[in-house]
Design a protein around this motif. Structure first.
Motif, PDB file in Angstrom:
ATOM      1  N   LEU A  83       0.852  -1.034   0.060  1.00  0.00           N
ATOM      2  CA  LEU A  83      -0.047  -0.012  -0.101  1.00  0.00           C
ATOM      3  C   LEU A  83       0.822   1.211   0.251  1.00  0.00           C
ATOM      4  CD1 LEU A  83      -2.461  -0.806   3.034  1.00  0.00           C
ATOM      5  CD2 LEU A  83      -3.182  -0.577   0.632  1.00  0.00           C
ATOM      6  N   THR A  84       0.343   2.323  -0.346  1.00  0.00           N
ATOM      7  CA  THR A  84       1.200   3.695  -0.287  1.00  0.00           C
ATOM      8  C   THR A  84       0.782   4.319   1.048  1.00  0.00           C
ATOM      9  OG1 THR A  84      -0.409   5.275  -1.040  1.00  0.00           O
ATOM     10  CG2 THR A  84       1.145   3.936  -2.867  1.00  0.00           C
TER      11      THR A  84
ATOM     12  N   GLN B  95      -2.652   5.767   1.059  1.00  0.00           N
ATOM     13  CA  GLN B  95      -3.803   4.599   0.888  1.00  0.00           C
ATOM     14  C   GLN B  95      -4.106   4.505   2.099  1.00  0.00           C
ATOM     15  OE1 GLN B  95      -1.934   1.963  -1.910  1.00  0.00           O
ATOM     16  NE2 GLN B  95      -3.344   2.560  -3.674  1.00  0.00           N
ATOM     17  N   LEU B  96      -3.109   3.784   2.906  1.00  0.00           N
ATOM     18  CA  LEU B  96      -3.406   3.444   4.418  1.00  0.00           C
ATOM     19  C   LEU B  96      -4.047   4.058   5.136  1.00  0.00           C
ATOM     20  CD1 LEU B  96      -3.158   1.170   6.209  1.00  0.00           C
ATOM     21  CD2 LEU B  96      -0.876   1.976   6.794  1.00  0.00           C
TER      22      LEU B  96
ATOM     23  N   SER C  93      -6.509   6.621   3.932  1.00  0.00           N
ATOM     24  CA  SER C  93      -7.750   6.833   3.640  1.00  0.00           C
ATOM     25  C   SER C  93      -8.463   5.569   4.088  1.00  0.00           C
ATOM     26  CB  SER C  93      -7.890   7.163   2.318  1.00  0.00           C
ATOM     27  OG  SER C  93      -7.355   6.102   1.627  1.00  0.00           O
ATOM     28  N   ILE C  94      -7.808   4.368   4.213  1.00  0.00           N
ATOM     29  CA  ILE C  94      -8.345   3.099   4.472  1.00  0.00           C
ATOM     30  C   ILE C  94      -8.881   2.947   5.861  1.00  0.00           C
ATOM     31  CG2 ILE C  94      -8.079   0.610   5.004  1.00  0.00           C
ATOM     32  CD1 ILE C  94      -6.167   0.589   2.204  1.00  0.00           C
TER      33      ILE C  94
ATOM     34  N   GLU D 278       6.172   3.822   0.295  1.00  0.00           N
ATOM     35  CA  GLU D 278       5.500   2.264   0.358  1.00  0.00           C
ATOM     36  C   GLU D 278       5.535   1.554   1.680  1.00  0.00           C
ATOM     37  OE1 GLU D 278       7.561   0.250  -2.696  1.00  0.00           O
ATOM     38  OE2 GLU D 278       7.176   1.297  -4.386  1.00  0.00           O
TER      39      GLU D 278
ATOM     40  N   TYR E 237      -4.425  -6.998   3.065  1.00  0.00           N
ATOM     41  CA  TYR E 237      -3.464  -6.201   2.078  1.00  0.00           C
ATOM     42  C   TYR E 237      -2.221  -6.922   2.009  1.00  0.00           C
ATOM     43  CZ  TYR E 237      -7.221  -2.537   2.050  1.00  0.00           C
ATOM     44  OH  TYR E 237      -8.397  -1.955   2.410  1.00  0.00           O
TER      45      TYR E 237
END
Ligand SMILES: [Zn+2]
Length: 253
Positions: free
Chosen positions: A2-3, A6-7, A9-10, A35, A240
């Motif tokens: 994941l970036t 991204q993490l 917002s998840i 990353e 993930y």
């Protein structure tokens, strides 16, 4: 993989973090590498935990107690300097979720504490406009106060402090809120609970328990907040395919 964006917002979505007004910022508090493959989890982003995350080669550290609390000094000095220096040197992302992780129905400290204690959840109540902060339920196995005391000790591997009200009444309904929620004993009593479970205790809690005729169990701030972060990390790891380790601390408070 994941970036780091991204993490964030998840996590924000999983915990509905935008709906909380909190005492500290929730989300990515200290930005690190882009990353994320290796995740470390802990209750508190202490120096010791950051060192362990470093040894584990973590790309991200996810905690319940992060930094930048309302009212604390904004200066980067002393222990805060050491913690931030190590995080930034290692390029480790620090994510922290406070109230959103207490209140989450799926991953929260209170939800998971209820599971650890094998309680039947009856309802969740909002306190000061914070939804699902105070939890109510029953423990069908016994209403004998001493049985509950021994049960809590077994579940948390830590002896709780039990304030017994003069009536020493049977415990048919239980309210709980992890961490430093001792003053919610008033809310719990008002709503008719026979016992209230939290992490910390204050001098005044003795009188609050006695005068409201409610049992109180102080079970440790750290001890009651170990479960939310682990359930959240377990979910992320499965979803993930991240490498993961949880770092507990021997905090007796
Ligand atoms: Zn806490």
């Amino acid at each position: 993989m994941l970036t780091n964006v991204q993490l964030e917002s998840i996590l924000d979505e999983l915990l509905f973090s935008s709906s909380f007004k909190d005492y500290a910022p929730n989300g990515l508090q200290v930005e690190g590498k882009r990353e994320i493959r290796r995740l470390a989890g802990a209750v508190t982003a202490s120096l010791d935990v950051i060192k362990k995350a470093q040894e584990f080669n973590a790309d991200a550290l996810l905690v319940h107690h992060g930094y930048f609390w309302k009212g604390e000094s904004p200066l980067i000095k002393g222990m805060k300097k050491k913690r931030l220096q190590l995080l930034l040197n290692q390029d480790i992302n620090l994510y922290a979720y406070h109230l959103p992780l207490d209140c989450s129905i799926s991953f929260g400290n209170n939800a998971k504490l209820g599971e650890v204690f094998d309680f039947c959840v009856k309802e969740t109540v909002s306190v000061d406009g914070i939804n699902n902060l105070l939890w109510f339920g029953t423990w069908p196995q016994s209403s004998e106060p001493n049985d509950l005391l021994l049960h809590i000790e077994k579940c948390l591997d830590r002896k709780p402090q039990h304030i017994i009200p003069p009536s020493n009444k049977a415990i048919k309904t239980i309210a709980w809120c992890s961490g430093a929620a001792q003053d919610y004993i008033e809310n719990a009593a008002y709503l008719g609970a026979d016992a209230f479970i939290s992490g910390e205790i204050s001098e005044r809690t003795f009188y609050q328990a006695n005068e409201n005729d409610i049992h109180f169990f102080s079970c440790g701030h750290h001890a009651t907040e170990r479960f939310g972060i682990q359930s959240l990390c377990d979910y992320l790891v499965n979803e993930y395919q991240l490498e993961y380790q949880f770092f507990d601390s021997k905090n007796p408070v």
